[in-house]
Design a protein around this motif. Structure first.
Motif, short mmCIF file in Angstrom:
data_model
loop_
_atom_site.label_atom_id
_atom_site.label_comp_id
_atom_site.label_asym_id
_atom_site.label_seq_id
_atom_site.Cartn_x
_atom_site.Cartn_y
_atom_site.Cartn_z
N ASP A 33 0.60 -1.28 0.06
CA ASP A 33 -0.06 0.02 -0.19
C ASP A 33 0.98 1.25 0.06
OD1 ASP A 33 -2.54 -1.41 0.30
OD2 ASP A 33 -1.82 -1.75 2.49
N PHE A 36 2.65 7.59 0.01
CA PHE A 36 3.30 8.88 -0.23
C PHE A 36 4.11 8.88 -1.51
CE2 PHE A 36 6.81 11.85 0.12
CZ PHE A 36 6.22 12.79 0.18
N GLU A 56 6.75 5.61 -0.68
CA GLU A 56 6.68 5.39 0.40
C GLU A 56 5.35 4.50 0.53
OE1 GLU A 56 8.33 6.62 3.71
OE2 GLU A 56 9.21 8.41 2.90
N LYS A 59 5.15 0.43 5.12
CA LYS A 59 6.08 -0.16 5.66
C LYS A 59 7.54 0.52 5.45
CE LYS A 59 6.80 -3.17 8.25
NZ LYS A 59 6.83 -3.17 9.64
N ARG B 20 2.57 -13.64 2.47
CA ARG B 20 4.13 -13.40 2.17
C ARG B 20 4.82 -13.39 3.06
NH1 ARG B 20 5.24 -7.32 -0.38
NH2 ARG B 20 3.52 -8.09 -1.93
N GLN B 32 2.40 -10.14 5.26
CA GLN B 32 0.86 -9.63 4.98
C GLN B 32 0.27 -10.69 4.02
OE1 GLN B 32 2.21 -6.13 2.51
NE2 GLN B 32 0.73 -7.46 0.72
N GLY B 35 -2.81 -7.11 2.18
CA GLY B 35 -2.21 -5.83 2.18
C GLY B 35 -2.44 -5.19 3.52
N ILE B 36 -1.35 -4.42 3.93
CA ILE B 36 -1.17 -4.01 5.45
C ILE B 36 -2.49 -3.38 5.65
CG2 ILE B 36 0.20 -2.41 7.13
CD1 ILE B 36 2.67 -3.86 5.63
N MET B 37 -2.75 -2.27 4.71
CA MET B 37 -3.96 -1.18 5.06
C MET B 37 -5.13 -1.85 5.30
SD MET B 37 -3.62 2.03 4.99
CE MET B 37 -2.99 2.76 3.59
N ALA B 38 -5.59 -2.78 4.63
CA ALA B 38 -6.86 -3.49 4.45
C ALA B 38 -6.80 -4.43 5.92
CB ALA B 38 -7.01 -4.30 3.47
N GLY B 221 2.90 -7.04 9.51
CA GLY B 221 3.03 -5.43 9.00
C GLY B 221 1.98 -4.78 9.55
N ASP B 224 2.51 -4.28 13.57
CA ASP B 224 3.52 -3.28 13.51
C ASP B 224 2.51 -1.92 13.60
OD1 ASP B 224 5.77 -2.27 14.35
OD2 ASP B 224 5.84 -1.41 12.31
N ARG B 290 2.16 14.13 4.71
CA ARG B 290 2.01 12.77 4.38
C ARG B 290 3.06 11.80 4.44
NH1 ARG B 290 -2.93 11.02 2.71
NH2 ARG B 290 -2.15 9.08 1.76
N GLN B 291 4.10 12.33 4.41
CA GLN B 291 5.62 11.37 4.24
C GLN B 291 5.93 10.96 5.73
OE1 GLN B 291 8.89 13.11 2.43
NE2 GLN B 291 9.95 11.04 2.25
N PRO B 292 5.94 9.54 5.95
CA PRO B 292 6.15 9.08 7.15
C PRO B 292 7.68 9.42 7.56
CG PRO B 292 5.24 7.47 5.68
CD PRO B 292 5.39 8.54 4.75
N ARG B 294 10.73 7.75 9.72
CA ARG B 294 10.73 6.36 10.10
C ARG B 294 12.01 6.20 11.45
NH1 ARG B 294 7.48 3.28 6.56
NH2 ARG B 294 7.06 4.51 4.70
N PHE B 315 3.08 5.15 8.57
CA PHE B 315 1.79 5.72 8.46
C PHE B 315 0.71 5.06 9.02
CE2 PHE B 315 -1.90 6.77 5.55
CZ PHE B 315 -1.44 8.05 5.17
N GLN B 343 15.29 13.53 8.29
CA GLN B 343 15.37 12.37 7.71
C GLN B 343 16.07 12.32 6.26
OE1 GLN B 343 12.24 8.84 7.48
NE2 GLN B 343 11.54 10.20 6.14
#
Lengths: 123, 369
Positions: A33, A36, A56, A59, B20, B32, B35-38, B221, B224, B290-292, B294, B315, B343
């Motif tokens: 997913d 960004f 991005e 993860k 995976r 995952q 997908g991590i989001m779902a 994923g 976390d 919006r940029q993570p 890390r 995110f 970063q």
């Protein structure tokens, strides 16, 4: 119109002296997913192999490298607003930027579509 | 430890369901499925099944086991009732965190779950420091976590009686005829259960749980991102042997009696930090844009000096914005404090945020001592 790919999973679509660049279906699947994306500034000169854009996923962060050298002539604003476009249509609406080619001969070192699909399927 | 990637009881099961697989803590583990989001959002609204069999399950017993464990753990164990569990910390002599864990009173002993990457070191450390105790490593057991607001509806059908547990309570149950030790706990911030069972029965029980349409398999994923939203630290990232429970903002794990009596590893330093405050403290932060940002990013002051470090960042699928945890100078730890993060040469504006980022959803009502 010709389509080329790199071993870093970028694609390049060449029309005249303009190259549109994005990341491959294989790359978006590996990233997962996407949350960004940042395309380079218009007017920037990039050299082949240089970090040109950032993508991005939930993860991880990944760089997008310029597959060929040139001047950035257009950045895709749509992917900044809706990064998931790169997941849903990576080799179409999810393009990153367009370059004006400075050395078309650099394209000779890239893979054609068939070679890339065969190679990436084995990864 | 070797470089070989070991397989756990559900390895084939994960692969058959599209997991995976990646090497994690020495094992192949699913990062995952769809997908991590779902998967993340599914756990927040329904029920997710996690395989956490890489974690270490220990049974610790012997005369005076609670008093002995209290010499290394700063938590209340002596007054812990049967079938009750606590989050606690394994400490070294300097008060640094060797591991974080869950300890449950189970009859004459304690059932303890430790992190997968640290379990062998933990066992060696416990054996060295507490030679009078018996430390059994329950290597043949699997551990499943069923997490989410609908977890109780799903599990009650298969293991009648689990709905009667409250947060941080455990007991012995039968699932499809399989003996299981089930606790109402987890590490996602949601209501849910952790289910310890024989590895040989893991596939059968996982399949029975997944047969319920409320349940989907969830990878590491999303585990976390869920624990990050819940403000829960991850060992090896937000916690390590250099930080104390005070710096890690885990003082809730040191109860009143232990603060008064001390008597645990590193107590002198930890009690002094409790009185005077730590030099650095773990905080949550929200990033503008919006940029993570890390793990490994620097927290800098207006002169560019490093005043902290990001230990987790990503995110937030629930909040749709980047969040993280960092250690910062204590003076910068109040919620609302503006932070500058760096970063890969790029600066980010962030703000210290109260944790959890997403409210906890634990079932505490009716709790009895």
């Amino acid at each position: 119109m010709s389509l080329y790919f790199t071993k870093e999973h970028e694609w390049v679509r060449v029309e005249g002296d303009t190259a549109t660049v994005g990341i491959s279906q294989h790359a978006q699947q590996a990233l997962g997913d996407i949350v960004f994306a940042e395309a380079p500034q218009v007017g920037r000169q990039v050299r082949k192999g240089e970090e040109a854009a950032v993508v991005e996923s939930v993860k991880a962060a990944s760089d997008v490298y310029a597959p060929v050298s040139g001047e950035v002539v257009e950045a895709n604003g749509a992917i900044a607003d809706e990064p998931a476009l790169i997941n849903t249509d990576p080799e179409g609406e999810g393009w990153f930027f367009k370059l004006k080619l400075s050395d078309p001969s650099e394209l000779d070192g890239l893979m054609d579509e068939g070679a890339y699909r065969d190679w990436s399927a084995k990864l | 430890m070797t470089d070989d990637v070991l397989t756990l009881p559900l390895d084939r099961w994960h692969r058959e369901r599209g997991g995976r697989m990646v090497p994690f803590a020495g094992y192949g583990m699913p990062v995952q499925y769809e997908g991590i989001m779902a998967e993340h959002l599914w756990v927040r609204q329904s029920a997710g099944l996690f395989d956490v069999s890489h974690m270490g399950q220990l049974l610790i017993s012997g005369d005076g086991v609670d008093a002995a464990l209290e010499t290394l753990l700063p938590g209340e164990l002596k007054a812990l009732g049967d079938g009750r569990l606590r989050y606690s910390l394994l400490l070294n002599d300097a008060g640094g965190i060797v591991d974080d864990l869950m300890a449950t009173r189970q009859g004459e002993g304690f059932y303890v779950v430790v992190n997968g990457a640290t379990k062998h070191g933990d066992i060696a450390y416990l054996r060295e420091k507490l030679p009078s105790l018996t430390i059994d490593y329950l290597e043949e057991r699997a551990l499943l976590a069923l997490q989410g607001p609908k977890a109780v509806d799903v599990l009650e059908k298969l293991a009648p009686g689990v709905a009667g547990l409250v947060f941080m309570q455990a007991g012995r149950f039968s699932i499809n005829g399989v003996d299981a030790w089930i606790s109402r706990s987890g590490y996602t911030g949601e209501d849910g259960f952790e289910i310890s069972l024989p590895g040989t029965s893991a596939e059968e029980v996982a399949e029975a749980l997944l047969a319920d349409p409320l349940v989907k398999p969830i990878g590491l994923g999303a585990r976390d991102s869920l624990r990050l939203e819940a403000g829960l630290p991850l060992y090896g990232h937000d916690l390590d042997e250099r930080v104390t429970p005070v710096a890690a903002d885990l003082t809730f794990a040191i109860n009143k009696r232990r603060r008064e009596e001390g008597g645990f590893a590193g107590a002198e330093r930890i009690l002094a930090e409790l009185r005077g405050g730590p030099v650095q403290r773990r905080v949550g932060f929200a990033v503008e844009g919006r940029q993570p940002v890390r793990e490994g990013a620097r927290v800098i002051d207006s002169e560019g000096n490093e005043v902290g470090k990001v230990t987790s960042g990503g995110f937030s699928p629930s909040l749709s914005k980047p969040i993280g945890m960092a250690y910062v100078a204590a003076g910068l730890s109040e919620p609302g404090t503006r932070l500058t993060l760096e970063q890969r040469g790029k600066l980010f504006a962030a703000e210290v945020a109260a944790m959890p980022f997403v409210p906890h959803n634990y079932v505490r009502k009716g709790a009895q001592k």
